[in-house]
Design a protein around this motif. Structure first.
Motif, PDB file in Angstrom:
ATOM      1  N   SER A 100       0.841  -1.198   0.000  1.00 47.25           N
ATOM      2  CA  SER A 100       0.000   0.000   0.000  1.00 47.25           C
ATOM      3  C   SER A 100       0.874   1.245   0.000  1.00 47.25           C
ATOM      4  O   SER A 100       2.082   1.181   0.245  1.00 47.25           O
ATOM      5  CB  SER A 100      -0.914   0.024   1.236  1.00 47.25           C
ATOM      6  OG  SER A 100      -0.144   0.199   2.404  1.00 47.25           O
ATOM      7  N   LYS A 101       0.233   2.369  -0.264  1.00 52.54           N
ATOM      8  CA  LYS A 101       0.906   3.660  -0.183  1.00 52.54           C
ATOM      9  C   LYS A 101       0.308   4.429   0.987  1.00 52.54           C
ATOM     10  O   LYS A 101      -0.916   4.476   1.153  1.00 52.54           O
ATOM     11  CB  LYS A 101       0.716   4.446  -1.483  1.00 52.54           C
ATOM     12  CG  LYS A 101       1.516   5.742  -1.538  1.00 52.54           C
ATOM     13  CD  LYS A 101       1.456   6.370  -2.924  1.00 52.54           C
ATOM     14  CE  LYS A 101       2.329   7.615  -2.987  1.00 52.54           C
ATOM     15  NZ  LYS A 101       2.304   8.231  -4.329  1.00 52.54           N
ATOM     16  N   VAL A 102       1.152   5.034   1.816  1.00 49.21           N
ATOM     17  CA  VAL A 102       0.706   5.747   3.010  1.00 49.21           C
ATOM     18  C   VAL A 102       1.053   7.224   2.888  1.00 49.21           C
ATOM     19  O   VAL A 102       2.210   7.583   2.625  1.00 49.21           O
ATOM     20  CB  VAL A 102       1.356   5.173   4.288  1.00 49.21           C
ATOM     21  CG1 VAL A 102       0.907   5.969   5.521  1.00 49.21           C
ATOM     22  CG2 VAL A 102       1.016   3.696   4.450  1.00 49.21           C
ATOM     23  N   ASN A 103       0.042   8.104   3.059  1.00 49.33           N
ATOM     24  CA  ASN A 103       0.267   9.542   3.085  1.00 49.33           C
ATOM     25  C   ASN A 103      -0.315  10.122   4.368  1.00 49.33           C
ATOM     26  O   ASN A 103      -1.459   9.821   4.724  1.00 49.33           O
ATOM     27  CB  ASN A 103      -0.397  10.227   1.889  1.00 49.33           C
ATOM     28  CG  ASN A 103       0.410  10.085   0.613  1.00 49.33           C
ATOM     29  OD1 ASN A 103       1.616  10.323   0.616  1.00 49.33           O
ATOM     30  ND2 ASN A 103      -0.244   9.684  -0.469  1.00 49.33           N
ATOM     31  N   LEU A 104       0.479  10.927   5.071  1.00 47.77           N
ATOM     32  CA  LEU A 104      -0.013  11.625   6.261  1.00 47.77           C
ATOM     33  C   LEU A 104      -0.593  12.965   5.830  1.00 47.77           C
ATOM     34  O   LEU A 104       0.035  13.696   5.058  1.00 47.77           O
ATOM     35  CB  LEU A 104       1.110  11.841   7.274  1.00 47.77           C
ATOM     36  CG  LEU A 104       1.880  10.601   7.725  1.00 47.77           C
ATOM     37  CD1 LEU A 104       2.847  10.966   8.852  1.00 47.77           C
ATOM     38  CD2 LEU A 104       0.946   9.491   8.155  1.00 47.77           C
ATOM     39  N   SER A 105      -1.773  13.288   6.337  1.00 42.80           N
ATOM     40  CA  SER A 105      -2.435  14.524   5.906  1.00 42.80           C
ATOM     41  C   SER A 105      -1.939  15.732   6.702  1.00 42.80           C
ATOM     42  O   SER A 105      -1.683  15.640   7.900  1.00 42.80           O
ATOM     43  CB  SER A 105      -3.954  14.398   6.075  1.00 42.80           C
ATOM     44  OG  SER A 105      -4.578  15.630   5.759  1.00 42.80           O
ATOM     45  N   ASN A 106      -1.821  16.863   6.007  1.00 39.11           N
ATOM     46  CA  ASN A 106      -1.516  18.146   6.654  1.00 39.11           C
ATOM     47  C   ASN A 106      -2.573  19.188   6.309  1.00 39.11           C
ATOM     48  O   ASN A 106      -2.326  20.390   6.351  1.00 39.11           O
ATOM     49  CB  ASN A 106      -0.130  18.636   6.243  1.00 39.11           C
ATOM     50  CG  ASN A 106      -0.002  18.816   4.734  1.00 39.11           C
ATOM     51  OD1 ASN A 106      -0.871  18.390   3.970  1.00 39.11           O
ATOM     52  ND2 ASN A 106       1.076  19.441   4.293  1.00 39.11           N
ATOM     53  N   VAL A 107      -3.772  18.730   5.962  1.00 38.58           N
ATOM     54  CA  VAL A 107      -4.863  19.645   5.600  1.00 38.58           C
ATOM     55  C   VAL A 107      -5.658  19.978   6.851  1.00 38.58           C
ATOM     56  O   VAL A 107      -6.330  19.104   7.421  1.00 38.58           O
ATOM     57  CB  VAL A 107      -5.793  19.010   4.544  1.00 38.58           C
ATOM     58  CG1 VAL A 107      -6.874  20.007   4.135  1.00 38.58           C
ATOM     59  CG2 VAL A 107      -5.002  18.546   3.339  1.00 38.58           C
ATOM     60  N   ASP A 108      -5.578  21.228   7.322  1.00 37.08           N
ATOM     61  CA  ASP A 108      -6.284  21.606   8.537  1.00 37.08           C
ATOM     62  C   ASP A 108      -7.673  22.161   8.229  1.00 37.08           C
ATOM     63  O   ASP A 108      -8.094  22.225   7.070  1.00 37.08           O
ATOM     64  CB  ASP A 108      -5.471  22.600   9.375  1.00 37.08           C
ATOM     65  CG  ASP A 108      -5.165  23.894   8.624  1.00 37.08           C
ATOM     66  OD1 ASP A 108      -5.986  24.301   7.794  1.00 37.08           O
ATOM     67  OD2 ASP A 108      -4.112  24.496   8.885  1.00 37.08           O
ATOM     68  N   LYS A 109      -8.391  22.564   9.276  1.00 37.56           N
ATOM     69  CA  LYS A 109      -9.778  22.998   9.125  1.00 37.56           C
ATOM     70  C   LYS A 109      -9.902  24.442   8.632  1.00 37.56           C
ATOM     71  O   LYS A 109     -10.998  24.887   8.314  1.00 37.56           O
ATOM     72  CB  LYS A 109     -10.517  22.857  10.465  1.00 37.56           C
ATOM     73  CG  LYS A 109     -10.589  21.432  10.974  1.00 37.56           C
ATOM     74  CD  LYS A 109     -11.302  21.379  12.319  1.00 37.56           C
ATOM     75  CE  LYS A 109     -11.359  19.962  12.858  1.00 37.56           C
ATOM     76  NZ  LYS A 109     -12.053  19.885  14.164  1.00 37.56           N
TER      77      LYS A 109
END
Length: 450
Positions: free
Chosen positions: A27-36
């Motif tokens: 699988s490919k793993v991406n950590l999100s940095n999209v805030d509210k």
């Protein structure tokens, strides 16, 4: 079964035909940095945030996603697709880390939000739904809890996620296992829903008893008068409508120490946050601590026995608790308001009960400010109105009556919550048995559950 498997410590043997893989291999793993927050120059998107993942086993268009913005690169990497698995990676409690959910369908307008990891499996090796069940099972959750780093704020790294060892059967068997688990899930969810609905009814009954007592008193034959306040209605003739400021000797909150959560300690002076303040009392789970020096600098927000603590921001706004006489020293952060009473005029336990009534909560609802985060300021807190029994004796009498009345309700609610937890534990045990091959589903007749 093959011999003992050392790659996955909680699994003793490897079923025939099953293979082990690191997550990063399949699988490919991406950590999100999209805030509210919304940022100029970015595109408007729907945001799948932490609570959407935490409270839902499945992500679909039935969820009311919040609106935010994201860059072109974030949209490219983090837009949700069918069979994605999303995992919580940060929290104030290690037990809230590693909670997975499964994306049911392509969602081209929805982006994965902050504090989450987006896992996109190679569906030729592992289906998204099977991966969800696998990560939900015992063993894998414990792995994330152990890997979590922090003192009062915990998190797992991309490496912790990517390097976890997974046990993968052939695709055909994965599909059989997920059909079996979906059947069982449906039955368990129905039972849990019924019990949650019963708790909701009991909470409404609790609220009704409190509100009736703090607006009408206990004497059904007492002469009544119009309170002059729409949301209070008629009150006993000898009662008066007052405001918090008429009885409070102090209304204020604390602040986040310089350095934020980085300065929290494993021991020291208890530092109470909104997550510690509940209607049934102060909960010590995930309690933070500050140093003696920090506590001395925050002298105005040091709590005293029988202070009333009120959450003034966030989803728990309006939740209150009374500080027990024997609680000892503590301080509060900026999200918790201290209401200190003149105890010669107001019985603190009565006031704490009053703060849980619809009379107060309706006012809090209308007084909330802020577009993306609910909030109360101290002026609004001081102006909250309520009907007032004139004597400490009558306040104490009403409080004691309500306490005895509610005891049975709390006992029943506690038993139902225990039953719900047992059902959730059973679900996890069932999933674990299935995804480790201990339940053989190959010859079972299974329905297709959608």
């Amino acid at each position: 079964m093959n011999s003992i498997n050392e790659k996955i410590p909680f699994l003793r043997v490897l079923p025939d035909g099953w293979k082990t893989h690191r997550l990063k291999e399949i699988s490919k793993v991406n950590l999100s940095n999209v805030d509210k927050k919304s940022h100029d120059g970015e595109k408007v998107v729907k945001l799948c945030n932490y609570v959407d993942v935490y409270y839902n086993h499945t992500i679909s268009d039935k969820i009311d996603f919040m609106i935010a913005t994201a860059s072109d690169e974030q949209i490219r990497k983090l837009t949700l697709k069918k069979d994605d698995v999303i995992l919580t990676k940060d929290s104030e409690s290690p037990s809230d880390i590693g909670i997975p959910t499964w994306v049911k369908e392509d969602m081209p307008e929805v982006v994965c939000g902050y504090h989450l990891a987006l896992i996109r499996p190679n569906v030729n090796v592992v289906t998204g739904l099977y991966l969800y069940y696998l990560l939900y099972s015992y063993g894998f959750k414990e792995h994330f809890w152990i890997s979590a780093k922090g003192v009062t704020r915990f998190g797992i790294s991309k490496g912790d996620i990517q390097n976890i060892q997974l046990l993968i059967p052939p695709i055909e068997l994965q599909n059989k296992i997920t059909r079996y688990l979906k059947e069982k899930d449906l039955l368990i969810d129905k039972l849990i829903k019924k019990k949650e609905n019963l708790i909701m009814l009991l909470q409404q009954q609790r609220q009704s008893i409190i509100t009736e007592a703090v607006t009408k008193g206990l004497n059904p034959n007492v002469k009544m008068k119009d309170s002059g306040v729409e949301w209070i209605g008629e009150i006993p003739e000898h009662w008066k409508v007052k405001k918090i400021k008429h009885f409070a000797t102090h209304v204020g909150s604390g602040k986040t120490p310089s350095g934020g959560s980085e300065v929290y300690l494993d021991e020291g002076v208890p530092f109470l946050r909104s997550l510690n303040v509940h209607f049934d009392g102060i909960r010590l789970k995930d309690l933070a601590f500050i140093s003696e020096d920090t506590n001395a600098e925050m002298k105005s927000s040091q709590v005293q026995p029988l202070d009333i603590l009120l959450n003034i921001t966030g989803a728990s706004i309006g939740r209150t608790a009374i500080v027990p006489k024997d609680f000892g020293r503590a301080n509060v952060n900026q999200h918790v308001c201290i209401i200190r009473l003149n105890q010669k005029k107001m019985y603190p336990y009565y006031f704490n009960m009053l703060m849980a009534s619809d009379v107060i909560h309706q006012q809090i609802w209308f007084a909330q400010n802020g577009s993306s985060r609910e909030g109360l300021n101290f002026v609004q807190v001081k102006e909250l109105k309520f009907a007032m029994p004139p004597t400490i004796e009558e306040q104490r009498e009403i409080n004691d009556w309500v306490f005895n009345k509610l005891k049975t309700i709390y006992d029943v609610m506690s038993k139902i919550k225990e039953q719900i937890e047992k059902l959730k534990e059973y679900r996890q045990a069932l999933i674990y048995e299935a995804v480790t091959g201990k339940i053989d589903v190959r010859d079972m007749e299974l329905d297709e559950v959608r």
